[in-house]
Design a protein around this motif. Structure first.
Motif, PDB file in Angstrom:
ATOM      1  N   MET A   1       0.602   8.228  -5.526  1.00 31.01           N
ATOM      2  CA  MET A   1       1.156   6.971  -6.032  1.00 31.01           C
ATOM      3  C   MET A   1       2.281   7.251  -7.022  1.00 31.01           C
ATOM      4  O   MET A   1       3.304   6.570  -7.012  1.00 31.01           O
ATOM      5  CB  MET A   1       0.061   6.115  -6.650  1.00 31.01           C
TER       6      MET A   1
ATOM      7  N   HIS B   1       0.851  -1.184   0.000  1.00 29.70           N
ATOM      8  CA  HIS B   1       0.000   0.000   0.000  1.00 29.70           C
ATOM      9  C   HIS B   1       0.891   1.240   0.000  1.00 29.70           C
ATOM     10  O   HIS B   1       1.994   1.233   0.557  1.00 29.70           O
ATOM     11  CB  HIS B   1      -0.933   0.011   1.218  1.00 29.70           C
ATOM     12  N   VAL B   2       0.407   2.291  -0.614  1.00 35.24           N
ATOM     13  CA  VAL B   2       1.178   3.522  -0.755  1.00 35.24           C
ATOM     14  C   VAL B   2       1.610   4.096   0.602  1.00 35.24           C
ATOM     15  O   VAL B   2       2.623   4.793   0.690  1.00 35.24           O
ATOM     16  CB  VAL B   2       0.383   4.557  -1.603  1.00 35.24           C
TER      17      VAL B   2
ATOM     18  N   ASN C   1       5.382   8.174  -5.088  1.00 33.37           N
ATOM     19  CA  ASN C   1       5.934   7.008  -4.400  1.00 33.37           C
ATOM     20  C   ASN C   1       6.627   6.057  -5.366  1.00 33.37           C
ATOM     21  O   ASN C   1       7.738   5.601  -5.101  1.00 33.37           O
ATOM     22  CB  ASN C   1       4.829   6.273  -3.644  1.00 33.37           C
TER      23      ASN C   1
ATOM     24  N   GLY D   1      -4.981   1.946  -3.866  1.00 30.27           N
ATOM     25  CA  GLY D   1      -3.812   2.574  -3.249  1.00 30.27           C
ATOM     26  C   GLY D   1      -2.622   1.645  -3.151  1.00 30.27           C
ATOM     27  O   GLY D   1      -1.577   2.030  -2.636  1.00 30.27           O
TER      28      GLY D   1
ATOM     29  N   ILE E   1       0.476  -0.675  -4.718  1.00 26.42           N
ATOM     30  CA  ILE E   1       1.460  -0.733  -5.797  1.00 26.42           C
ATOM     31  C   ILE E   1       1.873  -2.190  -5.924  1.00 26.42           C
ATOM     32  O   ILE E   1       2.174  -2.834  -4.924  1.00 26.42           O
ATOM     33  CB  ILE E   1       2.692   0.120  -5.443  1.00 26.42           C
TER      34      ILE E   1
ATOM     35  N   GLY F   1      -0.277   0.459 -10.406  1.00 25.75           N
ATOM     36  CA  GLY F   1      -0.862   1.182  -9.285  1.00 25.75           C
ATOM     37  C   GLY F   1      -2.365   0.996  -9.345  1.00 25.75           C
ATOM     38  O   GLY F   1      -2.993   1.328 -10.362  1.00 25.75           O
TER      39      GLY F   1
ATOM     40  N   LYS G   1       6.853  -1.070   1.126  1.00 25.51           N
ATOM     41  CA  LYS G   1       7.486  -0.344   0.021  1.00 25.51           C
ATOM     42  C   LYS G   1       8.999  -0.554   0.032  1.00 25.51           C
ATOM     43  O   LYS G   1       9.620  -0.621  -1.024  1.00 25.51           O
ATOM     44  CB  LYS G   1       7.150   1.141   0.073  1.00 25.51           C
TER      45      LYS G   1
END
Length: 189
Positions: free
Chosen positions: A171, A16-17, A174, A118, A120, A147, A23
């Motif tokens: 997004m 998730h963002v 990010n 939301g 990725i 995304g 991430k």
């Protein structure tokens, strides 16, 4: 199942963002991809159009990345020169004519389940652009990033038109940062 087949299985990761830990794992995986293809020209192919808020994710990412002028990173698909359904095939041909054995990471917005908005995703293998809106477009890339910008399943074009720009912008920032940091990590080695 042999150890080789386990290692050769395609990977798919999702974050998730707002999930910094997840991430970070995407960034490590991207660094591994860039490292494993270091001798090949790296291409980021950002697909989408600025004529639809939800579909502008790719061109926004391409614009962010192209402004950084990262050495030896070829970026296609920006707000000024988008790569979309009408010119995708031409751009793929141009990339393959211009670069010898390019390593392409394709990027696009997609629709998904409501609980995945939301998120990725980073996956091995080609991207199937346009699948969410029932278009038959050429597959592209040895890896791809998507995304998830809104919910899919009904009136997809209308959903893309009514996607919140704030989410798409966040997004794009990010994903651009993930790509930049992972690429720079490999350049420094």
């Amino acid at each position: 199942m042999s150890l080789f087949s386990l290692l050769a299985e395609p990977q798919k990761m999702k974050a998730h963002v707002d999930d910094f830990t997840a991430k970070a794992r995407l960034e490590i995986r991207l660094s591994d991809l860039f490292a494993s293809t270091r001798k090949r020209p790296a291409v980021i192919l950002c697909i989408g159009t600025d004529r639809s808020t939800g579909d502008a994710l790719g061109p926004l990412i391409g614009t962010h990345l192209s402004r950084l002028n990262l050495p030896r990173l070829h970026v296609y698909g920006t707000l000024d020169e988008p790569v979309h359904a009408q010119n995708l095939g031409e751009n793929i041909q141009f990339i393959h004519k211009s670069l010898v054995d390019p390593f392409i990471i394709a990027i696009d917005a997609c629709l998904g389940r409501i609980d995945s908005i939301g998120c990725i995703t980073l996956a091995d293998g080609p991207l199937k652009p346009g699948a969410g809106v029932h278009k038959q477009l050429p597959e592209v890339g040895e890896a791809h990033i998507t995304g998830i910008v809104n919910v899919g399943g009904f009136m997809e074009y209308m959903v893309l038109q009514n996607t919140r720009l704030n989410l798409v912008w966040r997004m794009s920032e990010n994903i651009s940062s993930l790509i930049t940091r992972s690429y720079i990590t490999i350049l420094r080695e």
